[in-house]
Each structure stands twice: as structure tokens, then as C-alpha cells.
Design a protein around this motif. Structure first.
Motif, PDB file in Angstrom:
ATOM      1  N   GLY A  94       0.823  -1.208   0.000  1.00 32.58           N
ATOM      2  CA  GLY A  94       0.000   0.000   0.000  1.00 32.58           C
ATOM      3  C   GLY A  94       0.854   1.253   0.000  1.00 32.58           C
ATOM      4  O   GLY A  94       0.584   2.205  -0.736  1.00 32.58           O
ATOM      5  N   GLY A  95       1.900   1.261   0.826  1.00 33.81           N
ATOM      6  CA  GLY A  95       2.792   2.406   0.875  1.00 33.81           C
ATOM      7  C   GLY A  95       3.538   2.626  -0.418  1.00 33.81           C
ATOM      8  O   GLY A  95       3.725   3.765  -0.865  1.00 33.81           O
ATOM      9  N   MET A  96       3.965   1.536  -1.053  1.00 35.56           N
ATOM     10  CA  MET A  96       4.720   1.644  -2.299  1.00 35.56           C
ATOM     11  C   MET A  96       3.848   2.238  -3.413  1.00 35.56           C
ATOM     12  O   MET A  96       4.288   3.131  -4.154  1.00 35.56           O
ATOM     13  N   VAL A  97       2.605   1.782  -3.526  1.00 30.73           N
ATOM     14  CA  VAL A  97       1.713   2.247  -4.587  1.00 30.73           C
ATOM     15  C   VAL A  97       1.323   3.710  -4.382  1.00 30.73           C
ATOM     16  O   VAL A  97       1.188   4.482  -5.346  1.00 30.73           O
ATOM     17  N   ALA A  98       1.162   4.130  -3.125  1.00 30.22           N
ATOM     18  CA  ALA A  98       0.634   5.478  -2.849  1.00 30.22           C
ATOM     19  C   ALA A  98       1.691   6.569  -2.869  1.00 30.22           C
ATOM     20  O   ALA A  98       1.346   7.751  -2.968  1.00 30.22           O
ATOM     21  N   PHE A 139      -4.059   1.514   5.117  1.00 28.27           N
ATOM     22  CA  PHE A 139      -3.340   2.147   6.220  1.00 28.27           C
ATOM     23  C   PHE A 139      -1.906   2.479   5.801  1.00 28.27           C
ATOM     24  O   PHE A 139      -1.404   3.589   6.033  1.00 28.27           O
ATOM     25  N   GLY A 140      -1.223   1.509   5.149  1.00 29.58           N
ATOM     26  CA  GLY A 140       0.122   1.756   4.654  1.00 29.58           C
ATOM     27  C   GLY A 140       0.153   2.866   3.619  1.00 29.58           C
ATOM     28  O   GLY A 140       1.059   3.691   3.597  1.00 29.58           O
ATOM     29  N   ALA A 141      -0.871   2.896   2.743  1.00 31.45           N
ATOM     30  CA  ALA A 141      -0.943   3.933   1.708  1.00 31.45           C
ATOM     31  C   ALA A 141      -1.070   5.320   2.335  1.00 31.45           C
ATOM     32  O   ALA A 141      -0.582   6.305   1.774  1.00 31.45           O
ATOM     33  N   CYS A 142      -1.718   5.410   3.485  1.00 30.39           N
ATOM     34  CA  CYS A 142      -1.906   6.710   4.138  1.00 30.39           C
ATOM     35  C   CYS A 142      -0.682   7.150   4.935  1.00 30.39           C
ATOM     36  O   CYS A 142      -0.294   8.322   4.891  1.00 30.39           O
ATOM     37  N   VAL A 143      -0.069   6.231   5.681  1.00 34.49           N
ATOM     38  CA  VAL A 143       0.964   6.649   6.636  1.00 34.49           C
ATOM     39  C   VAL A 143       2.391   6.560   6.099  1.00 34.49           C
ATOM     40  O   VAL A 143       3.255   7.333   6.528  1.00 34.49           O
ATOM     41  N   MET A 144       2.670   5.647   5.163  1.00 30.76           N
ATOM     42  CA  MET A 144       4.046   5.506   4.704  1.00 30.76           C
ATOM     43  C   MET A 144       4.564   6.725   3.941  1.00 30.76           C
ATOM     44  O   MET A 144       5.751   7.054   4.036  1.00 30.76           O
ATOM     45  N   PRO A 145       3.740   7.449   3.180  1.00 28.61           N
ATOM     46  CA  PRO A 145       4.271   8.656   2.524  1.00 28.61           C
ATOM     47  C   PRO A 145       4.488   9.839   3.464  1.00 28.61           C
ATOM     48  O   PRO A 145       5.090  10.838   3.066  1.00 28.61           O
ATOM     49  N   LEU A 146       4.008   9.759   4.710  1.00 25.40           N
ATOM     50  CA  LEU A 146       4.049  10.917   5.594  1.00 25.40           C
ATOM     51  C   LEU A 146       5.476  11.367   5.907  1.00 25.40           C
ATOM     52  O   LEU A 146       5.751  12.573   6.015  1.00 25.40           O
ATOM     53  N   TYR A 147       6.384  10.432   6.062  1.00 30.32           N
ATOM     54  CA  TYR A 147       7.774  10.802   6.365  1.00 30.32           C
ATOM     55  C   TYR A 147       8.379  11.607   5.214  1.00 30.32           C
ATOM     56  O   TYR A 147       9.024  12.636   5.423  1.00 30.32           O
ATOM     57  N   MET A 181      10.395  10.415  -2.973  1.00 29.01           N
ATOM     58  CA  MET A 181      10.123   9.216  -2.193  1.00 29.01           C
ATOM     59  C   MET A 181      11.332   8.882  -1.345  1.00 29.01           C
ATOM     60  O   MET A 181      12.461   8.900  -1.804  1.00 29.01           O
ATOM     61  N   LEU A 182      11.090   8.540  -0.071  1.00 32.35           N
ATOM     62  CA  LEU A 182      12.159   8.117   0.814  1.00 32.35           C
ATOM     63  C   LEU A 182      11.857   6.712   1.285  1.00 32.35           C
ATOM     64  O   LEU A 182      10.766   6.419   1.750  1.00 32.35           O
ATOM     65  N   GLY A 183      12.832   5.855   1.163  1.00 31.14           N
ATOM     66  CA  GLY A 183      12.645   4.485   1.591  1.00 31.14           C
ATOM     67  C   GLY A 183      12.725   4.352   3.102  1.00 31.14           C
ATOM     68  O   GLY A 183      12.928   5.327   3.825  1.00 31.14           O
TER      69      GLY A 183
END
Length: 438
Positions: A246-250, A299-307, A392-394
Motif C-alpha cells: 500500500g505504501g509503495m503504490v501510494a 493504512f500503509g498507503a496513508c501513513v508511509m508517505p508521511l515521512y 520518495m524516501l525508503g
């Protein structure tokens, strides 16, 4: 041109993909094995935090060591060290040993990312650096997902899963050791103390601390929670993989939106939606497994891009020569959040708050949501957000320039203190003594 550069770094990308698989597999593997061995939630949280302590230590010390022995030899030694630490954890299943080995793993992995990202920056130019780094990050995320899926077919209670991780780390050595390329160099960066950033862009610091704490909670304690609500080992691996997917796609779509609208509003929306998804996840159990996968992916799509959003927002208010130093300072703050996150939530769960795992995460994401909105009322949007576009930051953004800035920050503090002492001594010498002519 881009195709030629991709061919030139194909061995490097192959190596880092294998490392990504190992990183993705290891945290979940150790969390599951600790559950099987009845280590306890708090003990497991402390063990998992050792990785981030090692990561910070490696971020501070490794750059100097790498420059001393060379990047290629350092990569080989560090990969061997990481593989050995994993195997030792399989041989000695004891909390103290695991804490030490987890620290060593974090140190080795942080330095490996130093090498790889510096290498990429050396091979790239201004026209395609963003493209190359995006490819690199997609491969990292793909590796993390593959690591979770591999864990679904390897029994965490045995030796084989640990041996597989060590084998993959050793295989990652082959492409990079047989490649022929120029070793990367480093450049000076302007020092930016954390206290200065906290005054200039407080949202960036607060966001980095809270979100890295959330990531630490999810990666470290999430598998234990999944077992608690009734998921099987295979389902746990899919649970974790869904979050990363989810985080990767978003990342890219949300990043594009943040370049067009006020990033603080986008951050608030993402954190708010993440809070809603966490609230829903807190109500679910293994009886509706497909809904769990869907919600954890959202959930991952929402929070992983926040950083990454927080990093871009910080750069919007900085000068160009401040960005590298500021990023290093934010990484340091985020690392402290990572160290605190897993043990904190583990301590609460140890005392009967297991059912509140996602509610605890929800409280943190909701804090980011509300604070982002508050900052919108306190300050105007950066003019056209020209300071920096979204990138994007890993999960381990630790390029050599960024990590060197962590060392620079410490040296800056020493320089400031020395200058103050010298000024005080000079003032003392210039002050007329009693009985002497003025």
C-alpha cells in the motif's frame, strides 16, 4: 543515456534488492520467533529497538570508516557481519544475545545503504537522478514485500529461515564485488542543528519523530499483534506485505498532490485517513481476513508517505545549501523515534493493552493530523513550494551525504562550544585587573 546508466548499476541494484528482501524478512521473523519463544512483548520491543540504535550508531560512525577502507571492501565486510549476526541469533536464542546481534545488524545495514546510495548519486546526473532513485526505492519496497512472502514458506521456529536470510545476504555480495566502477566521493554540507530546525520548521521535526515511532511499532510489534488476533504465519506475512505494498503504490500519487497543494493539508488528510484505518483495524479479527488485508494496505498507503511529505515540507523553507544537513538532522530525530516506538508500545501491551495496539498508533497519527492543521493556521504556505519537490524516501534513507551531516552536527556543537570558551577567555584577558591601569 538512462539505459546505459541502468546497465552500469544493474549489479548494484541486484545487490540492494537482495538486501531489501533480507531486511523485510528479518524483523518479522524475529518478532514471530520471539513470540514462539515466549520472550514477552516488552522484551521483544526492546530487542527490536536495538536495530535502530545500531542504525543510528552506524549512521554516525560508518562514513568515516568507509572513507578509510574503501566502499567495495566495506560493503563486503559489512554484509558478512550482517549475515553472521543473523546466524548467531538462530544458534543462541536468548534475549541478551539477540539484542546485541540486532544492534550489529542495524549498524551493518545502515552502512550498506550509505554505500549503495552514494554509488547511485555518483552514477546519476541532474537530469535522471530522480528517476534512478525512484527505481532504487521501488526495488527496495519490492524486496521488503518479497521478504514477507518468503517468510510465509519458511518456518520461523526452525533454523532454515535464519539460514535463508544469511544466504541471501551473502548472495548480495556477488554482484557488487564483481562490478567495476568508480567509488563515490563525498562533499561538504552546511551544518543545520536540530534546535534551529525545530524553530524554523517544527512540523518537520514532530512528523519525523512520530512517524518513525509508528513505523517502528508496526514492524516490530505488528507481527505479534497479528498472531494475537488469530492469523497464521502465512497470513502474518501477507499482513505485513500488504502494508508495504500500500505504501509503495501510494508514494508517487500522494507526492504529486503535495507538489500542487499545501503539503501540510495533504499531510493532515493522510494522517487523518490513517487514523480512521487504524480505528477500523482495531475492531477486526481473523474471521474477516480479506478485510484486514485491504485495510492494512490502505493504512500503509496513508501513513508511509508521511515521512517523505514531512521531509519535503521542511525543505520548502530552507536554502539549497541547508537541505542535506537538515535531512541528516531529521533522520537523527526519526531514529530516536524509532528507538522509542517499539519498546513504548510493547510496554503498554505487556500490561494488558494488546487490544489497543492500533488505537495507540491511531493516537499518534491523529496527533500529526491535528498538528499539521494547526501549523496551517500559524504560517503561510511556502511560496510555490520552490524549496524542494517531493521525493520518495525508503525505510532507510541514509545516503553518505546525509549520514555525514550527522557527524557534522556533532562537530558543529563542539566548534560552537570551543568558540564560546575562547571568547570568554579573551574577554577575561581584556578586562582590567584590580590595581592595574585602565
Amino acid at each position: 543515456m538512462l539505459k546505459q546508466q541502468l546497465r552500469a548499476i544493474s549489479s548494484l541494484l541486484s545487490s540492494i534488492t537482495l538486501i531489501g528482501i533480507c531486511v523485510g524478512m528479518t524483523s518479522t521473523l524475529l518478532s514471530l520467533r520471539a513470540t514462539i519463544e515466549n520472550f514477552g512483548t516488552l522484551t521483544t520491543g526492546i530487542i527490536m529497538s536495538a536495530y535502530f540504535i545500531g542504525f543510528l550508531f552506524g549512521a554516525t560512525r560508518a562514513p568515516k570508516d568507509i572513507r578509510r577502507v574503501g566502499y567495495i571492501r566495506a560493503f563486503g565486510g559489512l554484509a558478512a557481519l550482517a549475515a553472521a549476526s543473523i546466524l548467531i541469533q538462530a544458534i543462541w536464542v536468548e534475549p541478551t544475545v539477540w539484542f546485541i546481534m540486532r544492534f550489529i545488524t542495524g549498524f551493518a545495514i545502515s552502512a550498506i545503504f550509505v554505500i549503495v546510495e552514494s554509488w547511485l548519486n555518483t552514477m546519476a546526473d541532474n537530469k535522471n537522478r530522480g528517476t534512478l532513485l525512484s527505481i532504487y526505492l521501488v526495488l527496495i519496497y519490492a524486496g521488503l514485500i518479497a521478504g514477507q512472502l518468503l517468510l510465509g514458506v519458511a518456518d520461523p521456529s526452525g533454523f532454515m529461515a535464519f539460514a535463508l536470510v544469511a544466504l541471501l545476504i551473502n548472495l548480495a555480495l556477488i554482484p557488487i564485488l564483481i562490478s567495476v566502477t568508480v567509488e563515490p566521493t563525498t562533499h561538504e554540507a552546511k551544518k543545520v542543528p536540530i534546535r534551529s530546525l525545530l524553530k524554523l520548521v517544527p512540523l518537520g521535526i514532530v512528523n519525523a519523530f512520530i512517524m518513525q515511532a509508528c513505523y517502528s511499532m508496526f514492524y516490530g510489534i505488528g507481527p505479534m499483534y497479528a498472531i494475537y488476533i488469530g492469523l497464521s504465519i502465512t497470513q502474518v506475512s501477507l499482513f505485513m506485505a500488504s502494508f508495504i505494498f500500500g505504501g509503495m503504490v501510494a508514494q508517487a500519487p500522494i507526492g504529486l498532490l503535495s507538489d500542487r497543494f499545501d503539503r501540510r493539508v495533504i499531510m493532515s488528510v493522510c494522517a487523518g485517513l490513517g487514523s480512521v484505518m487504524a480505528l477500523i483495524l482495531a475492531q477486526l479479527d481473523a474471521s474477516i481476513i480479506w478485510l484486514i488485508y485491504l485495510c492494512v494496505a490502505l493504512f500503509g498507503a496513508c501513513v508511509m508517505p508521511l515521512y517523505s511529505l514531512g521531509m519535503a515540507h521542511t525543505n520548502d523553507y530552507l536554502e539549497k545549501d541547508q537541505m542535506i544537513g537538515a535531512t541528516g538532522a531529521i533522520i537523527k530525530v526519526g531514529g530516536i523515534g524509532s528507538i522509542i516506538g517499539a519498546p513504548a508500545v510493547a510496554a503498554l501491551m505487556q500490561f494488558g493493552a494488546v487490544d489497543y495496539f492500533f488505537l495507540l498508533i491511531m493516537s499518534l497519527t491523529l496527533t500529526v493530523c491535528l498538528y499539521s492543521l494547526y501549523r496551517v493556521t500559524r504560517r503561510a504556505r511556502a511560496e510555490d513550494q520552490i524549496g524542494s519537490s517531493y521525493a520518495m524516501l525508503g525505510p532507510a534513507q541514509t545516503s553518505d551525504e546525509l549520514l555525514t551531516s550527522l557527524v557534522d552536527e556533532y562537530e558543529y556543537q563542539v566548534e560552537q562550544y570551543t568558540e564560546e570558551q575562547e571568547a570568554a577567555e579573551n574577554n577575561s584577558d581584556d578586562t582590567p585587573k584590580s590595581g592595574s591601569p585602565s
